[in-house]
Design an enzyme around this catalytic site. Structure first.
Site, PDB file in Angstrom:
ATOM      1  N   HIS A  60      -2.324   8.524   1.349  1.00 21.26           N
ATOM      2  CA  HIS A  60      -3.292   7.516   0.931  1.00 21.26           C
ATOM      3  C   HIS A  60      -4.583   8.120   0.382  1.00 21.26           C
ATOM      4  O   HIS A  60      -5.520   7.387   0.088  1.00 21.26           O
ATOM      5  CB  HIS A  60      -3.600   6.581   2.100  1.00 21.26           C
ATOM      6  CG  HIS A  60      -2.416   5.792   2.550  1.00 21.26           C
ATOM      7  ND1 HIS A  60      -2.423   5.005   3.684  1.00 21.26           N
ATOM      8  CD2 HIS A  60      -1.166   5.670   2.015  1.00 21.26           C
ATOM      9  CE1 HIS A  60      -1.233   4.436   3.832  1.00 21.26           C
ATOM     10  NE2 HIS A  60      -0.457   4.828   2.826  1.00 21.26           N
ATOM     11  N   HIS A 111       8.928   7.529  -0.687  1.00 19.61           N
ATOM     12  CA  HIS A 111       9.863   6.483  -0.289  1.00 19.61           C
ATOM     13  C   HIS A 111      11.313   6.946  -0.383  1.00 19.61           C
ATOM     14  O   HIS A 111      12.185   6.372   0.285  1.00 19.61           O
ATOM     15  CB  HIS A 111       9.635   5.221  -1.110  1.00 19.61           C
ATOM     16  CG  HIS A 111       8.431   4.453  -0.665  1.00 19.61           C
ATOM     17  ND1 HIS A 111       8.348   3.079  -0.744  1.00 19.61           N
ATOM     18  CD2 HIS A 111       7.257   4.858  -0.116  1.00 19.61           C
ATOM     19  CE1 HIS A 111       7.175   2.678  -0.270  1.00 19.61           C
ATOM     20  NE2 HIS A 111       6.499   3.751   0.104  1.00 19.61           N
TER      21      HIS A 111
END
Length: 721
Positions: free
Chosen positions: A264, A99
């Site tokens: 993920h 992020h």
């Protein structure tokens, strides 16, 4: 204190306090005024390290192996105040690094992991960054231990890389050298929305109409909404968002699938609770919360009861190890929409085998359903992404390699050329997205090259304009562009309208011949020609000067250049050369301000450069707007003298043009643009213009112009630092 009068027992005891809030700031009173604050960021007044501190030298003293060892130990050192999922902080650290880096957008090079900006507003309080404050607090003991030798920016980026290594991935490498900022950035446009998750950034039905330069679909998100477009699940629509946003982060389809899947493969989403119990974000939290946000003071709120995105569950069977489990589950099971305990949309598998379920984060005797976000389902349902995913599934080694390279690109995209990387793990391979430039020759006769340039038939305007055009592409945001490499002679730059291709071809033909004759690079000769032009112009104004010059620039080749990637560097406006490609909604002076900030100039450097370039005859296509002199080609302060002369009057003409007339006779003396006149209308810029218009500052004007010019010519010379 906010400057209000305090006359009660509970009021502020100071009658006229300093203004510590934005309620009555100048920008609040005059919102349309040109805001120069973006040019005055990150100076010594905000930096506690002092002007002599050099992080890039300090980090070289770091015990790199000891730091990495401590980070490896951190991954499995679960803390009771914020327990690690399955006893491993890897997923949390990767999300933090992702992020930070994923805020980068290629259009203007802003965002990214290069400054440690995740520590400050607005990023530290974005909805997409819920609970990443905990990740940074977990890193604090390590930052405290290694101190000035490791920046927050480097540590945040490195933590995710070490997390992957600790879970079994062979990473591609890592480069240190990111310098911290100490104040929120003022130049980055994150969107116009006034509320979190606002999506007023599309001008049509197409998802491709996302406003430039943005690379996220909603305010406060890193890229796409994990529940679906505007929170409504639709994998094929979400695939459009994924393609647009990742493309604007400089990623192709293969890199996009790799990053999504690799991100993920480990960790989980958190939504096992009610989001209404979360406290305010870090910027809005109470003082006793000490910079931590989203604190749940009502229910347990940690471990298996954590709420972050609202989606709940892991993507894979083994969320603390690198494997190919993501593709196994995604491609082999059918999935159905369900709601998480927090009420968020998520996809869960139909009839999944018990052994394919991940265990609970706290109790290995309990198994939970894995989940997929709408973005994951986009990988499965978009035909292009699906084909890539199937190849990765069949070839885990290939997937691991592509991901490792894409992760390296993601975390280093805004660092500039490889020469800026520091440390023992810098990959030897040159990557085309790094815009490689070969080393140039430093051992040639500079005086002979200057003599040949001076003897050519090039005008001062031609020499200075060409050097400026070569250097002005530099962006301090992601360290791309600039004069080094002389890519102005390659596609696409040689054909850019802003570079006046016909004039450029003529000038390059002469300068390339001089480079060949003297053994200098074309890049050096282009800059040297600009310097020669300025020296000639200064002499014409009565000043003998030598413009500083540092040889050693290299010449890039077409093979070293991803031409398409340079499209975003094309200037669509240049206030310094008084040019707009077309009319824009944004005022020309604001466009100039944005370009100035990207080049790393201050307001007074911008002022002196514009005034100097006007009198040197460098306007695009030789227009005469703003050329307030009858001595074109002499480096005089005439621009400022005539701009501030009250014998003149300024009258609007047409198409944002103005006439400067003699106040007595009404005769037209010059024409001007908004960019020219802003140096007389804006109170701050006028104060600088008046300095340079003074009778005793003619020499100061020349010296300041040369200093600012040299700064731009050397902006990308990281080898000189």
């Amino acid at each position: 204190m906010d400057g209000k009068v305090g006359n009660t027992a509970t009021g502020c005891p100071v009658m006229h306090g300093g203004m510590t809030s934005a309620e009555t700031s100048n920008t609040a009173w005059w919102p349309n005024a040109l805001n120069l604050d973006i040019l005055h960021q990150h100076d010594t007044k905000t930096n506690p390290m002092g002007k002599n501190f050099n992080y890039r030298e300090e980090v070289k003293k770091l015990d790199f192996e000891a730091l990495k060892k401590d980070l490896h130990a951190l991954m499995t050192d679960s803390q009771p105040w914020w327990p690690a999922d399955w006893g491993h902080y890897g997923g949390l650290m990767i999300r933090m690094s992702w992020h930070a880096a994923g805020s980068y957008r290629v259009a203007d090079g802003r965002g990214g992991a290069g400054t440690g900006n995740q520590r400050f507003a607005p990023l530290n309080s974005w909805p997409d960054n819920v609970n990443l404050d905990k990740a940074r607090r977990l890193l604090w003991p390590i930052k405290k231990k290694y101190g000035n030798k490791i920046s927050w920016a480097d540590l945040i980026a490195l933590a995710g890389t070490i997390a992957y290594e600790s879970m079994g991935l062979k990473t591609f490498g890592f480069g240190f050298g990111r310098e911290d900022i100490w104040h929120p950035e003022k130049d980055v446009y994150w969107g116009s929305e006034q509320e979190w998750l606002g999506a007023k950034r599309y001008d049509g039905k197409s998802r491709e109409s996302l406003e430039n330069p943005l690379a996220a679909v909603q305010m406060g998100l890193i890229y796409v909404n994990p529940e679906g477009v505007n929170g409504q699940p639709d994998p094929l629509r979400t695939a459009q968002d994924v393609r647009v946003t990742f493309g604007r982060m400089a990623m192709n389809d293969e890199e996009t699938v790799a990053l999504t899947a690799g991100g993920h493969t480990v960790g989980k989403c958190h939504g096992n609770g009610n989001a209404k119990f979360l406290g305010p974000d870090p910027e809005a939290a109470d003082v006793e919360d000490q910079g931590l946000g989203w604190i749940n003071k009502t229910t347990r709120g940690i471990g298996r009861n954590t709420v972050s995105s609202g989606i709940e569950g892991a993507w894979t069977t083994h969320p603390t190890q690198w494997d190919n489990g993501y593709f196994y589950l995604l491609l082999n099971y059918d999935w159905e929409l369900k709601k998480s305990p927090a009420g968020a949309w998520q996809w869960e598998p139909i009839h999944i085998k018990e052994e394919d379920k991940p265990v609970d984060v706290e109790d290995p005797a309990i198994r939970r359903n894995p989940i997929m976000t709408d973005a994951d389902m986009a990988i499965k349902m978009d035909p292009v992404y699906r084909k890539i995913a199937e190849r990765f599934y069949k070839d885990p080694d290939y997937f691991a390699e592509v991901f490792a390279r894409a992760w390296f690109k993601l975390t280093h995209r805004d660092m500039g050329p490889k020469t800026r990387y520091i440390g023992p793990d810098v990959p030897k391979e040159d990557l085309i997205w790094q815009d490689p430039v070969p080393a140039g020759n430093r051992a040639y006769d500079i005086a002979a090259a200057k003599a040949k340039i001076a003897a050519s038939n090039l005008t001062i305007g031609e020499m200075v304009s060409t050097a400026w055009d070569s250097a002005r592409t530099f962006r301090g945001s992601d360290k791309r562009g600039g004069a080094n490499g002389a890519r102005i002679r390659l596609k696409p730059q040689k054909d850019w309208e802003g570079n006046e291709p016909q004039r450029l071809t003529k000038v390059l033909r002469i300068l390339e011949s001089i480079a060949a004759d003297t053994g200098a690079s074309v890049a050096d000769v282009i800059v040297l020609a600009g310097n020669v032009g300025i020296e000639k112009a200064a002499k014409a104004a009565g000043f003998d000067i030598i413009v500083p010059f540092a040889p050693g620039r290299g010449d890039a080749t077409d093979d070293m250049t991803d031409a398409e990637s340079f499209d975003v560097l094309e200037p669509l406006h240049d206030g310094y050369r008084n040019w707009l490609k077309k009319a824009y909604d944004v005022r020309p002076e604001e466009l100039m301000l944005d370009r100035t900030q990207l080049m790393g100039l201050t307001a007074h450097e911008m002022t002196v450069l514009v005034g100097g370039l006007r009198v040197l005859g460098t306007n695009h296509n030789n227009t005469q707007h703003g050329v307030f002199t009858d001595r074109v080609g002499a480096l005089t302060n005439d621009f400022f003298v005539n701009l501030t002369d009250m014998a003149n009057v300024w009258i609007p003409s047409k198409d944002n043009l103005y006439e400067i007339r003699d106040r007595k006779t009404g005769n037209i003396k010059w024409t001007a643009t908004r960019v020219d006149l802003v140096f007389g209308s804006n109170s701050i810029l006028r104060s600088y213009a008046e300095v340079y218009a003074q009778d005793d500052n003619k020499e100061k004007f020349v010296k300041d112009f040369v200093a600012a010019w040299t700064k731009i010519m050397n902006a990308d010379r990281f080898d000189l630092a």
